[in-house]
Design a protein around this motif. Structure first.
Motif, short mmCIF file in Angstrom:
data_model
loop_
_atom_site.label_atom_id
_atom_site.label_comp_id
_atom_site.label_asym_id
_atom_site.label_seq_id
_atom_site.Cartn_x
_atom_site.Cartn_y
_atom_site.Cartn_z
N PHE A 79 53.16 13.67 22.63
CA PHE A 79 52.74 13.49 21.25
C PHE A 79 53.78 14.10 20.32
O PHE A 79 54.28 15.20 20.57
CB PHE A 79 51.38 14.17 21.01
N SER A 80 54.13 13.37 19.26
CA SER A 80 54.95 13.98 18.22
C SER A 80 54.31 13.69 16.89
O SER A 80 53.61 12.68 16.73
CB SER A 80 56.39 13.45 18.26
N VAL A 81 54.55 14.57 15.94
CA VAL A 81 53.99 14.33 14.61
C VAL A 81 54.70 13.11 13.99
O VAL A 81 54.07 12.21 13.47
CB VAL A 81 54.16 15.58 13.72
N PHE A 82 56.03 13.08 14.13
CA PHE A 82 56.80 11.97 13.57
C PHE A 82 57.57 11.21 14.62
O PHE A 82 57.96 11.76 15.66
CB PHE A 82 57.75 12.48 12.48
N ARG A 83 57.84 9.92 14.31
CA ARG A 83 58.54 9.05 15.25
C ARG A 83 59.73 8.42 14.53
O ARG A 83 59.56 7.70 13.54
CB ARG A 83 57.56 7.95 15.71
N ASN B 252 54.15 23.17 40.93
CA ASN B 252 52.84 22.76 41.46
C ASN B 252 51.73 23.79 41.26
O ASN B 252 50.78 23.85 42.02
CB ASN B 252 52.94 22.42 42.96
N LYS B 253 51.84 24.57 40.24
CA LYS B 253 50.84 25.61 39.98
C LYS B 253 49.60 25.02 39.28
O LYS B 253 48.49 25.52 39.41
CB LYS B 253 51.48 26.68 39.09
N PHE B 254 49.81 23.93 38.52
CA PHE B 254 48.74 23.43 37.66
C PHE B 254 48.20 22.09 38.17
O PHE B 254 48.75 21.50 39.10
CB PHE B 254 49.27 23.24 36.23
N SER B 255 47.12 21.63 37.52
CA SER B 255 46.62 20.29 37.78
C SER B 255 45.89 19.80 36.54
O SER B 255 45.70 20.56 35.59
CB SER B 255 45.67 20.31 38.99
N GLY B 256 45.52 18.54 36.54
CA GLY B 256 44.79 17.98 35.40
C GLY B 256 45.72 17.31 34.40
O GLY B 256 46.88 17.02 34.70
N ASN B 257 45.19 17.08 33.22
CA ASN B 257 45.95 16.38 32.18
C ASN B 257 46.43 17.34 31.11
O ASN B 257 45.73 18.28 30.76
CB ASN B 257 45.07 15.32 31.52
N ILE B 258 47.62 17.05 30.59
CA ILE B 258 48.17 17.92 29.54
C ILE B 258 48.79 17.10 28.42
O ILE B 258 49.32 16.01 28.66
CB ILE B 258 49.19 18.94 30.13
N ILE B 259 48.70 17.63 27.22
CA ILE B 259 49.32 17.00 26.05
C ILE B 259 50.51 17.85 25.66
O ILE B 259 50.38 19.06 25.47
CB ILE B 259 48.31 16.89 24.90
N LEU B 260 51.68 17.22 25.57
CA LEU B 260 52.91 17.92 25.20
C LEU B 260 53.29 17.52 23.78
O LEU B 260 53.52 16.34 23.51
CB LEU B 260 54.04 17.55 26.18
N ILE B 261 53.36 18.51 22.88
CA ILE B 261 53.58 18.21 21.46
C ILE B 261 54.96 18.65 21.00
O ILE B 261 55.42 19.75 21.30
CB ILE B 261 52.50 18.89 20.58
N ASP B 262 55.61 17.77 20.23
CA ASP B 262 56.88 18.11 19.56
C ASP B 262 56.76 17.68 18.10
O ASP B 262 55.82 16.98 17.72
CB ASP B 262 58.05 17.39 20.25
N ASP B 263 57.72 18.10 17.27
CA ASP B 263 57.63 17.69 15.86
C ASP B 263 58.13 16.26 15.65
O ASP B 263 57.42 15.43 15.10
CB ASP B 263 58.33 18.69 14.92
N VAL B 264 59.35 15.97 16.10
CA VAL B 264 59.90 14.63 15.90
C VAL B 264 60.33 14.00 17.22
O VAL B 264 60.95 14.66 18.06
CB VAL B 264 61.13 14.64 14.96
N TYR B 265 59.99 12.73 17.42
CA TYR B 265 60.48 11.96 18.56
C TYR B 265 61.70 11.20 18.08
O TYR B 265 61.59 10.31 17.24
CB TYR B 265 59.37 11.01 19.00
N THR B 266 62.89 11.56 18.56
CA THR B 266 64.09 10.84 18.12
C THR B 266 64.52 9.91 19.25
O THR B 266 64.13 8.76 19.28
CB THR B 266 65.21 11.84 17.73
N SER B 267 65.30 10.42 20.22
CA SER B 267 65.61 9.56 21.38
C SER B 267 64.44 9.59 22.36
O SER B 267 64.30 8.72 23.22
CB SER B 267 66.87 10.08 22.08
#
Ligand SMILES: [Zn+2]
Ligand SMILES: [Zn+2]
Length: 237
Positions: free
Chosen positions: A227-231, A190-205
């Protein structure tokens, strides 16, 4: 035109994927064809939650989650033979040019609000980030940072001693494992607030991004945009 011709003659610039000389004007290390392979997504119906193509009403991908923790998900391209080749280059050579390309492609989607959204990447432990691969994601985060985006690093962490590899596990075991791979340091609850974008390279499962989103909510964020670069596309048997 003349300038680009001179540049080609002087520097022998070619597309880094296919070695064509027909380079794109804005992204000067990629040809127009490769850029369109990367950015054009053709399908009729997609799952509103996870972007997976839908053949029936039931999504074959995200209905495996007990809970979907991310509020939104976007990607650039499906994980196909063409994009696999790109990831292969990324993972083996740590090709920073590819990360620059990812950066440009993400920016071109205009999904990040520079003033209000935080950006982070799926964390890596020190050991694997010393090897080539995911450290590329930290370089991506660095590119966002130097371009004035609000970036946050290592909000949650990957455990150093996680010995069993995902591949050796059964499908049901994989979801269980993911909760053992990452942890939120107590100081970040609970340190943060607001909106965040979480990025990875590939979304597999999707387990990595979904569990990461779960942790980021525990860290206090109101909304998590995965968000992922590839799906990857699940082959239905
Ligand atoms: Zn090309
Ligand atoms: Zn879905």
């Amino acid at each position: 035109m003349i300038i680009s011709l001179v540049k080609q003659l002087l520097f022998d610039t070619r597309c880094f994927i296919c070695a064509s000389r027909n380079l794109n004007e804005k992204i000067d290390f990629l040809c127009d064809d490769c850029l369109s392979y990367l950015t054009e997504v053709n399908y009729q119906n997609a799952c509103a939650v996870c972007g997976h193509p839908l053949l029936t009403e039931k999504c074959p991908s995200c209905n495996k989650f007990e809970t979907v923790y991310f509020d939104r998900y976007d990607f650039i391209q499906f994980y196909n033979d063409f994009t696999k080749n790109i990831i292969y280059k990324l993972k083996l050579s740590g090709n920073f040019m590819i990360i620059k390309l990812f950066y440009k492609l993400i920016i071109s989607k205009s999904i990040i609000n520079k003033n209000s959204d935080y950006i982070t990447v799926v964390p890596d432990n020190l050991f694997t980030s010393l090897k080539k691969g995911r450290s590329g994601l930290n370089y991506l985060l660095f590119l966002f940072k130097i371009h004035g985006y609000k970036t946050l690093k290592n909000i949650y962490r990957r455990k150093l001693f996680f010995i069993k590899k995902q591949k050796s596990k059964s499908k049901s075991g994989r979801f269980y494992d993911i909760t053992k791979q990452y942890y939120l340091p107590k100081k970040n609850i609970n340190k943060f607030s607001g909106n965040i974008i979480l990025i990875d390279d590939v979304y597999t499962s999707g387990a990595t991004l979904n569990y990461g989103s779960h942790i980021l909510k525990k860290a206090g964020f109101d909304k998590v945009h995965a968000f992922s670069v590839f799906r990857a596309v699940i082959r239905e048997e």
